[in-house]
Write an enzyme that holds these catalytic residues in place. Structure first.
Site, PDB file in Angstrom:
ATOM      1  N   GLU A 189       9.673   4.869 -61.211  1.00 12.09           N
ATOM      2  CA  GLU A 189       8.339   4.516 -61.700  1.00 12.09           C
ATOM      3  C   GLU A 189       8.135   4.798 -63.187  1.00 12.09           C
ATOM      4  O   GLU A 189       7.822   3.899 -63.965  1.00 12.09           O
ATOM      5  CB  GLU A 189       7.286   5.276 -60.878  1.00 12.09           C
ATOM      6  CG  GLU A 189       5.880   5.228 -61.431  1.00 12.09           C
ATOM      7  CD  GLU A 189       5.267   3.847 -61.396  1.00 12.09           C
ATOM      8  OE1 GLU A 189       4.664   3.428 -62.390  1.00 12.09           O
ATOM      9  OE2 GLU A 189       5.408   3.164 -60.354  1.00 12.09           O
ATOM     10  N   ASP A 232       6.329   0.731 -59.800  1.00 20.48           N
ATOM     11  CA  ASP A 232       6.743   0.496 -58.412  1.00 20.48           C
ATOM     12  C   ASP A 232       5.829  -0.501 -57.702  1.00 20.48           C
ATOM     13  O   ASP A 232       6.238  -1.600 -57.353  1.00 20.48           O
ATOM     14  CB  ASP A 232       6.764   1.825 -57.649  1.00 20.48           C
ATOM     15  CG  ASP A 232       8.041   2.610 -57.876  1.00 20.48           C
ATOM     16  OD1 ASP A 232       9.098   1.980 -58.039  1.00 20.48           O
ATOM     17  OD2 ASP A 232       7.984   3.839 -57.893  1.00 20.48           O
TER      18      ASP A 232
END
Length: 424
Positions: A139, A168
């Site tokens: 992420e 994500d």
């Protein structure tokens, strides 16, 4: 009433967050999502950040609603046989393995096409083709590589990542659109295709206003940034604190109780069409005709002073009181809501944005519902599956294996030990 994606079958080879976000959205719209997991382990998030010792974590449950789970060891001959059967019967395979993993499993694009020429293979990768193609991405790496971190935070501080999972979940949402588009095109061509959503690309797409500003720099300072009028602009887009990315002058202001409540703030926008109303509300009616404040151009070099004056007014009221007053005059604003406040907002339950879900091992938990509402395809959020819960059901009803064949598959070790519901 039928679901929008009813009849579409998804072979879900995803894990953690980016891929499961995509497949959960497709499941909410009615697709039959078959999640393939490793026997005995499953998706790593089943145990990651676990808050109850003997239950799937909230990390897993909140990303895998409305799916069915089958355990499968694809390294065994029987496991590979089952996977080939699944490929033949599914419409879409979704995966977010590291680059090259699917090929090493023996399921190259060419092999998948042999098994099912109509199969759509959708992939999340960290980077697209290029020098970083084989790098592992998470992420925050995606936020940094996609331009978000360099443009987030205050100019006198370091780059910052955001709490929103734009790397994500943001990539998963992009991939879902790609899949639906490929399904639509297949209606005309009859052929499958590859769909790629790179995390860097998805974050950059969400940061397009900053790429816009990078080009604007060549033509002088960007006057809506807090760095103006001091001329503190280099050759790249600076961090802009809480300034609006859309050109509307905005800032986060303190409200009553800010000394002890970290979320006693409101976002306030000094929108030009309601400038007269703003002046009246905060008791600065002289600004309406003052040439230093009367026009948007005149206000630009004085924005921080203006926000400071407005803040003196907002600090005398709670954020909700401020919002009530400003909305009567159509002055754009929004309270800074904590996760606790959001979780207690009854209106979000009424719209299905927040949902209470019952789970056999962890009990009731709160989750986010479908953020996209279709009038003819309402979403019913069902709990995430236990590990391998639907293995026999899928082998029998989807793949058509006999009880004898299922027993052989089980005896081969291809599906491991399947969890059973307590009720059974």
């Amino acid at each position: 009433m039928g679901k929008a994606l009813q009849g579409v079958r998804i072979l879900d080879f995803t894990h953690v967050q980016s891929g499961p976000t995509c497949t959960q959205l497709l499941a909410w719209f009615g697709a039959d999502v078959i999640k393939v997991e490793r026997p005995g382990e499953g998706d790593i998030t089943r145990s990651q950040l676990r808050d109850l010792p003997d239950a799937d974590s909230l990390y897993f449950t909140m990303l895998n609603h409305n799916k069915r789970s089958i355990t499968l060891d694809t390294k065994t001959p029987k496991g590979k046989e089952v996977l080939e059967a699944l490929i033949k019967t599914c419409d879409v395979m979704v995966e977010n393995f590291a680059p090259g993993v699917l090929d090493r499993m023996g399921f190259t694009w060419e092999r998948i096409q042999e098994l099912n020429p109509a199969m759509i293979v959708a992939s999340v990768k960290g980077f697209g083709p290029g020098p970083f193609e084989n790098c592992k991405v998470y992420e925050n790496v995606a936020q940094c590589a996609g331009g978000a971190a360099s443009t987030t935070g205050f100019d006198d501080g370091p780059p910052m990542v955001t709490g929103a999972q734009i790397g994500d979940s943001g990539t998963g949402l992009h991939l879902a659109l790609g899949i639906v588009t490929a399904l639509y095109q297949r209606r005309e061509t009859g052929r499958g295709q590859k769909v790629l959503a790179a995390m860097q690309d998805a974050v950059l797409n969400l940061c397009r206003v900053k790429l816009r500003d990078q080009q604007r720099l060549a033509h002088g300072p960007m006057k809506e940034y807090p760095q103006y009028p001091n001329g503190e602009f280099g050759d790249t887009v600076p961090r802009a604190g809480n300034a609006s990315g859309g050109g509307q002058p905005g800032w986060i202001l303190k409200c009553k109780g800010w000394e002890t409540d970290p979320n006693a703030y409101i976002y306030f926008i000094a929108q030009a069409p309601v400038w007269k109303s703003i002046c009246k509300v905060i008791g600065k009616e002289e600004w309406i005709t003052d040439p230093d404040y009367a026009t948007p151009v005149a206000r630009l070099p004085r924005l921080m002073e203006i926000f400071g004056t407005v803040e003196e007014w907002t600090k005398t009221l709670t954020k909700f009181e401020v919002m009530d007053i400003l909305n009567k005059y159509d002055i754009p604003c929004g309270p800074i809501l904590s996760m606790k406040e959001i979780a207690e907002d009854k209106s979000l339950y009424e719209t299905g944005t927040l949902v209470e879900v019952e789970h056999p091992t962890r009990g009731s938990y709160l989750t986010v519902g479908n953020p996209i509402k279709l009038s003819d395809s309402p979403t019913e959020v069902t709990r995430s599956p236990l590990l391998g819960e639907h293995t026999d059901e899928i082998l029998r009803d989807v793949l058509g294996f006999s009880e004898r064949e299922i027993m052989d598959i089980r005896d081969s070790g291809a599906i491991g030990v399947v969890e059973r519901l307590a009720a059974e």
